[in-house]
Write a protein that holds these residues in place. Structure first.
Motif, short mmCIF file in Angstrom:
data_model
loop_
_atom_site.label_atom_id
_atom_site.label_comp_id
_atom_site.label_asym_id
_atom_site.label_seq_id
_atom_site.Cartn_x
_atom_site.Cartn_y
_atom_site.Cartn_z
N ARG A 116 32.89 38.20 42.53
CA ARG A 116 31.47 37.63 43.18
C ARG A 116 30.51 37.90 42.19
N LEU A 117 30.38 38.63 42.23
CA LEU A 117 28.60 39.70 41.55
C LEU A 117 28.48 38.90 39.80
N HIS A 118 29.77 38.84 39.34
CA HIS A 118 29.31 38.30 37.75
C HIS A 118 30.15 36.46 37.59
N ARG A 119 31.59 37.02 38.07
CA ARG A 119 32.02 35.34 37.60
C ARG A 119 31.34 34.46 39.37
N GLY A 120 30.23 34.66 39.79
CA GLY A 120 30.08 33.91 41.62
C GLY A 120 31.85 33.49 41.94
N LEU A 121 32.48 33.68 42.09
CA LEU A 121 34.41 33.69 42.95
C LEU A 121 33.16 34.00 44.63
N SER A 122 33.85 32.38 45.04
CA SER A 122 34.46 32.80 46.91
C SER A 122 34.77 33.77 47.14
N GLY A 123 34.69 34.66 48.18
CA GLY A 123 35.72 35.62 48.97
C GLY A 123 37.24 35.45 48.91
N ALA A 124 37.00 33.98 48.57
CA ALA A 124 38.43 33.31 49.24
C ALA A 124 39.32 33.84 47.77
N GLN A 125 39.16 33.00 46.82
CA GLN A 125 38.50 32.95 45.15
C GLN A 125 39.05 34.26 44.91
N ALA A 126 38.21 35.32 45.02
CA ALA A 126 37.98 36.52 44.80
C ALA A 126 39.57 37.16 45.07
N ARG A 127 39.88 37.08 46.07
CA ARG A 127 41.00 38.09 46.94
C ARG A 127 42.12 37.43 46.51
N LYS A 128 42.13 35.88 46.24
CA LYS A 128 43.06 35.43 45.38
C LYS A 128 43.31 36.60 43.72
N GLU A 129 42.10 36.16 43.82
CA GLU A 129 42.35 37.69 42.22
C GLU A 129 42.66 38.92 42.17
N VAL A 130 42.05 39.27 43.40
CA VAL A 130 42.71 40.73 43.70
C VAL A 130 43.60 40.66 43.73
N LEU A 131 44.68 40.04 44.46
CA LEU A 131 45.96 40.34 44.42
C LEU A 131 46.87 40.73 43.04
N ALA A 132 46.27 39.28 42.27
CA ALA A 132 47.18 39.32 40.92
C ALA A 132 46.31 40.33 40.07
#
Ligand SMILES: Nc1ncnc2c1ncn2[C@@H]1O[C@H](COP(=O)(O)OP(=O)(O)O)[C@@H](O)[C@H]1O
Ligand code: SF4
Ligand SMILES: [Mg+2]
Length: 329
Positions: A116-132
């Motif tokens: 979120r901080l460096h790549r500006g992802l939304s909460g939902a996008q970040a959550r998806k990425e975290v899962l991966a």
């Protein structure tokens, strides 16, 4: 242009006994995708060296020399600028995973924070990425554990989560400071293989600190042997392992547990102990502990002698020592 170019780096720390130089003019370069190991006994300046790259030194520390990362000078940059690089371009894995993890935040929140901080992802996008990411580092059934807290994971799993955090923004350089030392022997190998796999797959450069020569041999193409804040021997891993030109390197190898002994055993000690920083002698840092010490060793800090294949050694008695080795063989 190399990814990282460190020149004549000095770090002075404030200690109870006054200022002390923990890093004394070290230098090395790292190309993209290249792997470097740093080995040496506890207290020789390995962590301080990498903390200076990350801008994580105590605020009273004084740094001089040059650290160029992808063409940008890092020495003298303020905390805000370092924050942009840390966790974004350079990821770090710590010895104790809880150093990186905050006990009061969920895994999804903290692994997602750099996204979120460096790549500006939304909460939902970040959550998806975290899962991966958690899947990739081997957290079983990651989808159902996103909202768990660090204490609900084992030590090995926490280190996997720490690795996921370090990787989140796709750094160009991964720094791992004794990443397996705090883990059970059976888990150490898995974590090391995970790091090796990720480095190869993502083409990251790696700086790996370890006191375990076996880990260094397996993981990195070149290495620095540190003692008393100096690099006493450096070069391609194969060359340093084959030549062992510096008496301190020879001591590290002699103190190594026998082949076949369980991995992860601490280095047996070399005669004597690492001197306190403030008491470091003006000449060769190893003088006194080294069985080849002569008066001249106390006089000047040995300059590097370049042997074959970028193999550099700081010792003034290399010829005599090599001759003695040949006689003993
Ligand atoms: N915050 C600090 N303040 C003062 N001295 C420190 C601090 N951190 C480390 N040192 C000293 O700096 C030296 C190098 O430490 P470090 O880089 O942590 O060693 P290594 O990682 O090789 O075990 C040691 O003598 C240590 O006691
Ligand atoms: S310079 Fe002298 S004390 Fe230092 S490693 Fe060489 S022989 Fe030993
Ligand atoms: Mg350390």
């Amino acid at each position: 242009m190399p990814l990282l170019e460190v020149q004549d780096l000095h770090v002075t720390l404030q200690t109870q006994r006054g200022p002390a130089e923990a890093v004394r003019g070290i230098g090395f370069t790292l190309e993209r995708g290249e792997t470097l190991g740093i080995v040496g006994e506890s207290g020789c300046g390995k962590s301080i060296t990498v903390q200076s790259l990350m801008g994580l030194l105590p605020s009273t520390a004084k740094v001089s020399g040059s650290i160029r990362f992808d063409g940008t000078e890092l020495v003298g940059r303020d905390e805000k600028a370092m924050c942009q690089i840390r966790g974004n371009r350079i990821g770090m894995i710590f010895q104790e995973p809880m150093t990186a993890l905050n006990p009061v935040h969920t895994i999804a929140r903290q692994v997602g924070e750099p996204l979120r901080l460096h790549r500006g992802l939304s909460g939902a996008q970040a959550r998806k990425e975290v899962l991966a990411l958690l899947d990739r580092v081997g957290i079983p059934d990651a989808a159902s554990r996103l909202d768990a807290y660090p204490h609900q994971f084992s030590g090995g799993q926490r280190q996997r989560i720490g690795i996921a955090m370090a990787l989140a923004c796709g750094p160009d350089l991964l720094i791992a400071d004794e990443p397996t030392t705090a883990l059970d022997v059976t888990i150490q190998k898995q974590i090391l293989e995970l790091i090796q796999g990720l480095v190869a797959e993502r083409g990251m450069a790696l700086i790996l600190i370890s006191h375990d020569l076996g880990v260094i041999a397996q993981s990195v193409s070149k290495m620095l042997v540190m003692y008393g804040g100096s690099v006493v021997e450096s070069g391609p891993t194969e060359t340093v392992f084959a030549e062992r030109a510096h008496p301190y390197t020879q001591g590290l190898f002699a103190a190594r547990p026998a082949l076949g002994a369980p991995r992860g055993i601490r280095l047996a000690t070399i005669r004597g102990s690492v001197p306190e920083l403030v008491d470091l002698p003006p000449g060769c840092p190893f003088a006194g502990r080294c069985k080849y010490t002569v008066d001249a060793c106390h006089a000047i800090r040995p300059p590097p002698t370049i042997l074959r294949h970028e193999h550099a050694v700081r010792c003034i008695r290399l010829e005599e020592i090599a001759a003695e080795g040949a006689l003993a063989a």
